[in-house]
Design a protein around this motif. Structure first.
Motif, PDB file in Angstrom:
ATOM      1  N   GLY A 108       0.807  -1.252   0.060  1.00  0.00           N
ATOM      2  CA  GLY A 108       0.051   0.086  -0.106  1.00  0.00           C
ATOM      3  C   GLY A 108       0.870   1.256   0.091  1.00  0.00           C
ATOM      4  N   TYR A 109       2.151   1.234   0.549  1.00  0.00           N
ATOM      5  CA  TYR A 109       2.759   2.410   0.747  1.00  0.00           C
ATOM      6  C   TYR A 109       3.731   2.510  -0.571  1.00  0.00           C
ATOM      7  CZ  TYR A 109       5.931   6.013   2.057  1.00  0.00           C
ATOM      8  OH  TYR A 109       6.469   7.108   2.275  1.00  0.00           O
ATOM      9  N   ASN A 110       3.723   3.769  -1.268  1.00  0.00           N
ATOM     10  CA  ASN A 110       4.811   4.074  -2.379  1.00  0.00           C
ATOM     11  C   ASN A 110       5.583   5.246  -1.979  1.00  0.00           C
ATOM     12  OD1 ASN A 110       5.637   5.454  -4.716  1.00  0.00           O
ATOM     13  ND2 ASN A 110       3.681   4.965  -5.755  1.00  0.00           N
ATOM     14  N   LYS A 111       6.813   4.687  -1.860  1.00  0.00           N
ATOM     15  CA  LYS A 111       7.827   5.810  -1.361  1.00  0.00           C
ATOM     16  C   LYS A 111       8.107   6.458  -2.419  1.00  0.00           C
ATOM     17  CE  LYS A 111      11.788   2.558  -2.191  1.00  0.00           C
ATOM     18  NZ  LYS A 111      12.857   1.780  -1.538  1.00  0.00           N
TER      19      LYS A 111
ATOM     20  N   ASN B 143       2.738   8.282  -0.344  1.00  0.00           N
ATOM     21  CA  ASN B 143       1.301   7.776   0.033  1.00  0.00           C
ATOM     22  C   ASN B 143       1.030   6.475   0.275  1.00  0.00           C
ATOM     23  OD1 ASN B 143      -1.015  10.140  -2.064  1.00  0.00           O
ATOM     24  ND2 ASN B 143       1.242  10.730  -1.385  1.00  0.00           N
ATOM     25  N   PHE B 144       0.320   6.370   1.236  1.00  0.00           N
ATOM     26  CA  PHE B 144      -0.396   4.970   1.442  1.00  0.00           C
ATOM     27  C   PHE B 144      -1.717   4.887   0.779  1.00  0.00           C
ATOM     28  CE2 PHE B 144      -3.424   2.436   4.025  1.00  0.00           C
ATOM     29  CZ  PHE B 144      -2.578   1.106   3.790  1.00  0.00           C
ATOM     30  N   ARG B 145      -1.652   3.898  -0.053  1.00  0.00           N
ATOM     31  CA  ARG B 145      -3.138   3.781  -0.742  1.00  0.00           C
ATOM     32  C   ARG B 145      -3.651   2.564  -0.241  1.00  0.00           C
ATOM     33  NH1 ARG B 145      -5.932   5.863  -4.964  1.00  0.00           N
ATOM     34  NH2 ARG B 145      -3.923   6.944  -5.616  1.00  0.00           N
ATOM     35  N   CYS B 146      -4.631   2.764   0.566  1.00  0.00           N
ATOM     36  CA  CYS B 146      -5.419   1.419   1.194  1.00  0.00           C
ATOM     37  C   CYS B 146      -5.754   0.344   0.071  1.00  0.00           C
ATOM     38  CB  CYS B 146      -6.631   1.980   1.673  1.00  0.00           C
ATOM     39  SG  CYS B 146      -7.759   0.775   2.918  1.00  0.00           S
ATOM     40  N   PRO B 147      -5.270  -0.898   0.213  1.00  0.00           N
ATOM     41  CA  PRO B 147      -5.648  -2.219  -0.398  1.00  0.00           C
ATOM     42  C   PRO B 147      -6.995  -2.710  -0.205  1.00  0.00           C
ATOM     43  CG  PRO B 147      -3.760  -2.644   1.194  1.00  0.00           C
ATOM     44  CD  PRO B 147      -4.167  -1.103   1.530  1.00  0.00           C
TER      45      PRO B 147
ATOM     46  N   THR C 113      -2.658  13.100   7.032  1.00  0.00           N
ATOM     47  CA  THR C 113      -3.851  13.430   6.103  1.00  0.00           C
ATOM     48  C   THR C 113      -4.523  12.340   5.674  1.00  0.00           C
ATOM     49  OG1 THR C 113      -2.454  13.848   4.152  1.00  0.00           O
ATOM     50  CG2 THR C 113      -2.785  15.644   5.432  1.00  0.00           C
ATOM     51  N   LEU C 114      -6.006  12.356   5.291  1.00  0.00           N
ATOM     52  CA  LEU C 114      -6.617  11.303   4.770  1.00  0.00           C
ATOM     53  C   LEU C 114      -7.280  11.987   3.370  1.00  0.00           C
ATOM     54  CD1 LEU C 114      -8.150   8.686   4.352  1.00  0.00           C
ATOM     55  CD2 LEU C 114      -9.681   9.365   6.094  1.00  0.00           C
ATOM     56  N   ASN C 115      -6.804  11.605   2.251  1.00  0.00           N
ATOM     57  CA  ASN C 115      -7.317  12.070   1.161  1.00  0.00           C
ATOM     58  C   ASN C 115      -7.329  13.535   0.830  1.00  0.00           C
ATOM     59  OD1 ASN C 115      -7.874   9.622   0.021  1.00  0.00           O
ATOM     60  ND2 ASN C 115     -10.162   9.563   1.089  1.00  0.00           N
ATOM     61  N   GLY C 116      -6.161  14.068   1.305  1.00  0.00           N
ATOM     62  CA  GLY C 116      -5.751  15.572   1.569  1.00  0.00           C
ATOM     63  C   GLY C 116      -6.573  16.335   2.628  1.00  0.00           C
ATOM     64  N   LYS C 117      -7.174  15.726   3.323  1.00  0.00           N
ATOM     65  CA  LYS C 117      -7.750  16.422   4.616  1.00  0.00           C
ATOM     66  C   LYS C 117      -7.288  15.989   5.916  1.00  0.00           C
ATOM     67  CE  LYS C 117     -12.267  16.411   7.065  1.00  0.00           C
ATOM     68  NZ  LYS C 117     -13.598  15.836   7.058  1.00  0.00           N
TER      69      LYS C 117
ATOM     70  N   ARG D  88      -6.374   7.347   0.526  1.00  0.00           N
ATOM     71  CA  ARG D  88      -4.856   7.855   0.391  1.00  0.00           C
ATOM     72  C   ARG D  88      -4.434   8.450   1.851  1.00  0.00           C
ATOM     73  NH1 ARG D  88      -2.677  11.206  -3.278  1.00  0.00           N
ATOM     74  NH2 ARG D  88      -4.586  12.145  -3.280  1.00  0.00           N
ATOM     75  N   VAL D  89      -3.495   8.073   2.626  1.00  0.00           N
ATOM     76  CA  VAL D  89      -2.945   8.510   3.927  1.00  0.00           C
ATOM     77  C   VAL D  89      -1.510   9.018   3.784  1.00  0.00           C
ATOM     78  CG1 VAL D  89      -2.632   8.076   6.471  1.00  0.00           C
ATOM     79  CG2 VAL D  89      -4.578   6.984   5.288  1.00  0.00           C
ATOM     80  N   TRP D  90      -1.297  10.053   4.044  1.00  0.00           N
ATOM     81  CA  TRP D  90       0.260  10.510   4.155  1.00  0.00           C
ATOM     82  C   TRP D  90       0.537  11.449   5.070  1.00  0.00           C
ATOM     83  CZ3 TRP D  90      -3.351  12.130   0.433  1.00  0.00           C
ATOM     84  CH2 TRP D  90      -3.628  13.460   0.130  1.00  0.00           C
TER      85      TRP D  90
END
Length: 127
Positions: A27-30, A34-38, A62-66, A96-98
């Protein structure tokens, strides 16, 4: 994941954790940070911030930019100060979480995060 060697240049900049210990589910893209929820479910995220000596800083989860949660590390001249926080989130597949530098924090110049105390981790608690 650890963010050693990273420099933040502007407010809102995304942290990219390059030292990834475990990425089960991929899920994590270095590259993007971003962590994209699988898989949909309840997830627990931990994050810490430890800038160089004499620097205060704030990072956001942040969750989806929020904005969701903040970790603040205050200014200490002769030592290091670490900020940390945790959040439990209900995510849908694809969310997405980052971590990013606070958009409200004043950055007078670049802030270097070169210590292993800069981390972002999480796990799926339940479906």
């Amino acid at each position: 994941m650890s963010g050693t060697g990273q420099t933040i240049y502007y407010k809102g900049q995304t942290f990219r954790y390059t030292h990834v210990l475990n990425n089960q589910g991929y899920g994590y893209n270095k590259r993007t940070g971003n962590f994209r929820c699988p898989l949909s479910g309840t997830y627990v995220f931990f994050f810490t911030s430890m800038p160089e000596r004499g620097i205060s800083h704030s990072i956001w989860l942040t969750l989806n930019g929020k904005f969701i949660a903040e970790a603040v590390s205050g200014k200490i001249q002769k030592g290091y100060n670490m900020g940390s926080n945790m959040a439990v989130l209900r995510l849908k597949k694809g969310d997405r979480v980052w971590i990013r530098a606070s958009k409200r924090w004043t950055i007078n110049s670049s802030v270097r995060f070169r210590y292993a105390g800069n981390t972002f981790s999480g796990f799926r608690l339940s479906s």
